[in-house]
Design an enzyme around this catalytic site. Structure first.
Site, PDB file in Angstrom:
ATOM      1  N   LYS A 143      34.664  56.792  44.023  1.00 57.10           N
ATOM      2  CA  LYS A 143      35.541  57.328  43.308  1.00 57.10           C
ATOM      3  C   LYS A 143      36.859  56.660  43.292  1.00 57.10           C
ATOM      4  CE  LYS A 143      34.967  61.727  45.507  1.00 57.10           C
ATOM      5  NZ  LYS A 143      35.663  61.797  46.547  1.00 57.10           N
ATOM      6  N   ARG A 155      23.210  56.335  50.986  1.00 60.22           N
ATOM      7  CA  ARG A 155      23.762  56.627  49.648  1.00 60.22           C
ATOM      8  C   ARG A 155      23.151  55.927  48.509  1.00 60.22           C
ATOM      9  NH1 ARG A 155      29.263  56.614  50.229  1.00 60.22           N
ATOM     10  NH2 ARG A 155      29.678  55.994  48.028  1.00 60.22           N
ATOM     11  N   GLU A 199      35.944  65.211  48.603  1.00 63.77           N
ATOM     12  CA  GLU A 199      37.275  65.213  48.623  1.00 63.77           C
ATOM     13  C   GLU A 199      37.965  65.339  47.054  1.00 63.77           C
ATOM     14  OE1 GLU A 199      38.834  61.670  50.478  1.00 63.77           O
ATOM     15  OE2 GLU A 199      41.030  62.552  49.808  1.00 63.77           O
TER      16      GLU A 199
END
Ligand code: ATP
Ligand code: MG
Length: 551
Positions: free
Chosen positions: A271, A261, A36
């Site tokens: 982020k 992750r 994103e």
């Protein structure tokens, strides 16, 4: 690296892909990396990039870069550009550059299909009511009164949502699945919301935007993705991923596979939180060398090779774990040990006057740029009557077994002569400010006669060296898992940056290119800062220390 379950050649995702190809389930592997554009990429993304692009490349397949741009209020073209740059920098080339917003029209059409099949409805519950109706992990949800709205009415309302007839938040399009499902993601999830926000690509064309879960699977299917690799938090979303693709008219049904992750100790890989550090001014920007962003790591002097190597070493598994910073640092240390040119820099200069050296004389000594790699060539290191050494390479009161310079003692200046200290000059405060020495002219490249000199220290010519600012970085946080803190900003390490303004570097660095990397002998690995270096002011960032100093 041993060939265990998480080694690069055999991780479980590669095994699935290899098997699918052997069974001719697919002719070609197609993957995608779907960030994103709401921030810069971080080291966690590097894991996903190496996996997606790696799996494709190893199997003569393709990997797309897809911007998942369905949240316009947080996204920007600046982030898009930064992400493209970082993926390239890591060494990967995408087959196609796509955006979820390329599919807005298709996504709308598939939503209409779901409504026509009685599988989606327009809901007028408020956000608060929706939360209330959703139930909990232990309690089933409650059906919205709008669930029984007719297909015709849903079609009409949905088209009017698109046409901008309603206020933001007035209606929601939801999938009609199962309010009693044990999986909360299946309790009539939202598919579309009304939101009047300007989109960086589609402008004001749309006032309704599709939700992530709805968008992602359809975008994958449109691109013919074979293996949709994502992180473990999406495991519970897989039934919805499959439900949507099973219920619309589309041929392709990618296989979603989840992996753990990357979490890295003493830093943050999110982020949103990294953005907070930037916005609140805790760091100088997304590319602050303390940031775990690819831009920050690059500016600190990390190489793409080291980061790819790191991603291989940590492997890909289904188990969450936090990786020690030392693993990443070892990768860059190994790479720079092989590739970085050697140079000398003095961080905390102490002047040495060599009294028996001719006034005004300069000897152009030669030094190898790399002791094990002749191909890296040689450089000139000027030697003069006055040189600088590190303050702590001289001891007024030497501890036991001290091998460097003491009053009356000898030490070798690396690549030059043996010097002997005769006199120590102190200022009024008792600080050593200058050493008076002599040199033994027979010791250039030769052992001194009749005695052993053990210590070797680095130095620079006082007359030829260049002024430099040197930035020493330490871990950004004081705790291994800052994300677990109530307020992670409170766990910031106040000493994560130490600026040395009076350092001296050897004159051969005058022509160094911005971003070039060096081993300052005995000091560490450094990179010439790309942002703040200006003519006559060199700024070097410490990439990593010579040895692991954390453990
Ligand atoms: P963030 O919370 O930092 O924004 P994200 O998962 O929301 O992370 P995206 O831009 O959506 O970020 O991620 C793009 C891809 O990178 C996704 O497939 C995601 O799973 C993967 N990814 C993100 N963070 C990590 C991580 N720490 N380790 C491995 N993969 C990651
Ligand atoms: Mg995200």
């Amino acid at each position: 690296m041993s060939t265990t379950e998480n080694s690069p050649a055999t991780n479980f995702i590669r095994q699935i892909v290899t098997k699918d190809l052997a069974e001719k389930k697919h002719n070609k592997v197609i993957t995608r990396f779907p960030p994103e554009p709401n921030g810069f990429l971080h080291i966690g993304h590097a894991k996903s990039i190496c996996l997606n692009f790696g799996v494709a490349a190893e199997n003569a397949g393709l990997c797309n870069l897809r911007f998942d741009d369905t949240n316009p209020e947080k996204e920007s073209i600046e982030y898009v550009r930064a992400i493209e740059k970082d993926v390239h920098w890591l060494g990967f080339e995408w087959a196609e550059l796509r955006h979820s917003s390329d599919y807005f029209e298709d996504l709308y059409g598939f939503a209409v299909q779901l409504i026509e099949k009685g599988l989606a409805y327009v809901d007028s519950l408020t956000a608060e009511q929706i939360r209330e109706y959703r139930g909990s992990l232990t309690q089933p949800g409650k059906e919205s009164p709008d669930r029984s709205r007719s297909i015709e009415e849903n079609l009409d309302l949905f088209s009017r949502m698109r046409a901008g007839e309603f206020a933001d938040g007035q209606y929601l399009l939801r999938a009609k699945i199962d309010m009693a499902s044990s999986n909360i993601n299946m309790r009539d999830p939202a598919l579309y919301r009304i939101r009047r926000v300007h989109h960086q690509r589609t402008g004001d064309d749309w006032c309704i935007y599709p939700m992530y879960d709805y968008t992602h699977c359809i975008s994958d299917a449109i691109e013919g993705i074979t293996h949709s690799l994502c992180t473990l938090e999406f495991e519970n979303h897989r039934p919805l991923y499959d439900w949507i693709l099973d219920n619309i008219d589309i041929d392709c049904h990618p296989q979603q596979i989840e992996f753990a992750r990357l979490e890295l100790e003493y830093t943050i890989v999110s982020k949103r939180k990294l953005n907070q550090l930037v916005v609140e001014g805790h760091v100088s920007g997304w590319d602050d060398p303390r940031m775990p962003t690819l831009a920050g790591l690059r500016r600190a002097g990390f190489t793409p090779t080291a980061i790819r190597d790191f991603c291989e070493r940590i492997g890909v598994t289904k188990k969450d774990s936090s990786i020690e910073m030392a693993v990443l640092e070892n990768c860059i240390r190994e790479d720079l040990n092989n590739t970085a040119a050697r140079a000398m820099a003095v961080l905390d200069p102490l002047k040495v006057v060599i009294e028996n050296y001719p006034d005004g004389q300069t000897e152009q000594l030669e030094a190898s740029n790399h002791p094990q790699n002749e191909a890296m060539g040689k450089r000139i290191v000027p030697f003069t009557k006055e040189v600088y050494i590190e303050q702590d390479d001289f001891a007024d009161v030497p501890p036991p077994k001290y091998k460097r310079l003491i009053e009356g003692g000898e030490v070798r200046l690396r690549g030059a002569y043996v010097i002997k200290c005769h006199q120590v000059i102190k200022n009024a405060a008792g600080k050593v400010v200058e050493l008076r020495c002599t040199y033994d002219e027979k010791t250039l490249g030769k052992k001194p006669e009749g005695r052993k000199v053990k210590g070797v220290i680095h130095w620079v010519s006082a007359t030829h060296s260049l002024d430099a600012e040197i930035r020493l970085y330490d871990r950004l946080f004081n705790v291994p898992n800052p994300s677990a803190e109530d307020d992670f900003c409170e766990a910031l390490n106040p000493d994560s940056l130490q600026v040395i303004t009076e350092a001296k570097v050897e004159s051969s660095l005058a022509d160094a290119e911005l971003g070039s990397r060096f081993q300052f002998e005995r000091v560490g690995y450094f990179c010439l800062d790309t942002e703040d270096s200006v003519v006559d002011k060199f700024v070097f960032n410490r990439t990593v220390t010579l040895r692991d100093t954390w453990s």
